[in-house]
Design a protein around this motif. Structure first.
Motif, PDB file in Angstrom:
ATOM      1  N   GLN A 174      -3.171 -15.809  -2.094  1.00  0.00           N
ATOM      2  CA  GLN A 174      -1.932 -15.475  -1.377  1.00  0.00           C
ATOM      3  C   GLN A 174      -2.210 -14.878   0.004  1.00  0.00           C
ATOM      4  O   GLN A 174      -1.440 -14.057   0.501  1.00  0.00           O
ATOM      5  N   GLY A 175      -3.343 -15.258   0.582  1.00  0.00           N
ATOM      6  CA  GLY A 175      -3.676 -14.768   1.912  1.00  0.00           C
ATOM      7  C   GLY A 175      -4.168 -13.337   1.938  1.00  0.00           C
ATOM      8  O   GLY A 175      -4.425 -12.786   3.004  1.00  0.00           O
ATOM      9  N   GLN A 176      -4.331 -12.737   0.746  1.00  0.00           N
ATOM     10  CA  GLN A 176      -4.774 -11.340   0.670  1.00  0.00           C
ATOM     11  C   GLN A 176      -6.291 -11.262   0.466  1.00  0.00           C
ATOM     12  O   GLN A 176      -6.880 -12.112  -0.196  1.00  0.00           O
ATOM     13  N   VAL A 177      -6.887 -10.216   0.997  1.00  0.00           N
ATOM     14  CA  VAL A 177      -8.320  -9.978   0.775  1.00  0.00           C
ATOM     15  C   VAL A 177      -8.478  -9.280  -0.573  1.00  0.00           C
ATOM     16  O   VAL A 177      -7.884  -8.214  -0.783  1.00  0.00           O
ATOM     17  N   PRO A 178      -9.249  -9.842  -1.495  1.00  0.00           N
ATOM     18  CA  PRO A 178      -9.389  -9.233  -2.817  1.00  0.00           C
ATOM     19  C   PRO A 178     -10.284  -7.992  -2.802  1.00  0.00           C
ATOM     20  O   PRO A 178     -11.292  -7.954  -2.101  1.00  0.00           O
ATOM     21  N   ASP A 179      -9.878  -6.989  -3.587  1.00  0.00           N
ATOM     22  CA  ASP A 179     -10.667  -5.772  -3.762  1.00  0.00           C
ATOM     23  C   ASP A 179     -11.660  -6.030  -4.893  1.00  0.00           C
ATOM     24  O   ASP A 179     -11.520  -5.499  -5.994  1.00  0.00           O
ATOM     25  N   VAL A 238     -14.200   0.162   3.993  1.00  0.00           N
ATOM     26  CA  VAL A 238     -13.179   0.381   5.022  1.00  0.00           C
ATOM     27  C   VAL A 238     -11.783   0.008   4.535  1.00  0.00           C
ATOM     28  O   VAL A 238     -10.816   0.736   4.793  1.00  0.00           O
ATOM     29  N   CYS A 239     -11.657  -1.120   3.838  1.00  0.00           N
ATOM     30  CA  CYS A 239     -10.324  -1.606   3.446  1.00  0.00           C
ATOM     31  C   CYS A 239      -9.862  -1.039   2.111  1.00  0.00           C
ATOM     32  O   CYS A 239      -8.659  -0.903   1.877  1.00  0.00           O
TER      33      CYS A 239
END
Length: 209
Positions: A101-106, A128-129
């Motif tokens: 979904q265009g999100q950066v996975p943790d 950082v994120c």
DNA sequence: ATCCCGAGGG
DNA sequence: CCCTCTGGAT
């Protein structure tokens, strides 16, 4: 170096810079991930020079896919290594767009599975994120850790392991930024600024004096 | 000539 | 393990 010295060393870094920040500019985890991928073998100044136009044209994963490899190359050419970096940024954007979904996975395993993302980049993004106490070993951290005598390993992976064992937990979260900033501005590769170094007291390089 | 917030491929 | 990618700054 014994525990008391390690605590003193990192306390000195903390006192000088209580809330250290990285210098890559971004407005979202996606942009930060791209900026870190672009930073491989390049300076932060160089990355910050090209990302305003890149992120103006493509602020998120979907628009980065639409921009395409050619459009990405136009924006990042002055960085160097532009063919492989453009390929990686485009490919990882497509995967994030289509599968996440265009999100950066943790998630370390997913991050490291992305094109252009290795252990160091994943460690930076996780720290950082997402606020994890990871330690990214880049060229500065690698050089500094060895000069200080905190590590002797010959690979970034080996040095990361040594540092994780030697840096007291309370300092781990900020350690990457303290070390990288110190390496960039004081303990530089060619001419270490020992005369203006806050932590020279604990440095193996100077122990002989 | 060397270095820059490395990663992928052989 | 080594090599390559690459331009800009010092």
């Amino acid at each position: 170096m014994n525990l008391a010295d390690r605590v003193a060393l990192f306390s000195a870094l903390r006192q000088a810079n209580p809330e250290p920040k990285g210098e890559l500019r971004s407005e979202s985890p996606f942009q930060h991930l791209v900026a870190v991928v672009l930073s491989a073998q390049s300076t932060d100044v160089g990355v910050n020079r090209v990302t305003p136009e890149l992120f103006r044209r493509a602020p998120n994963a979907a628009s980065m896919v639409a921009l395409g490899e050619t459009g990405i190359i136009e924006c990042i050419r002055s960085l160097g290594l532009y063919n492989s970096k453009a390929k990686h940024v485009w490919a990882l954007s497509r995967i994030l767009h289509e599968q996440y979904q265009g999100q950066v996975p943790d998630d370390r395993a997913i991050l490291e599975s992305l094109p252009g993302v290795g252990r160091k980049t994943a460690n930076v993004v996780l720290n950082v994120c997402f606020g994890h106490p990871t330690l990214a070993v880049d060229t500065h951290v690698f050089r500094l850790a060895r000069r200080l005598g905190l590590a002797q390993g010959k690979t970034p992976t080996a040095v990361e392991k040594e540092l994780l064992e030697k840096i007291p937990e309370e300092f781990l979260y900020h350690a990457h930024h303290w070390l990288i900033l110190h390496g960039r501005y004081v303990c530089t590769a060619r001419k270490p600024g020992c005369d203006r170094c806050l932590i020279a007291t604990w440095c193996a390089k100077l122990e002989i004096d």
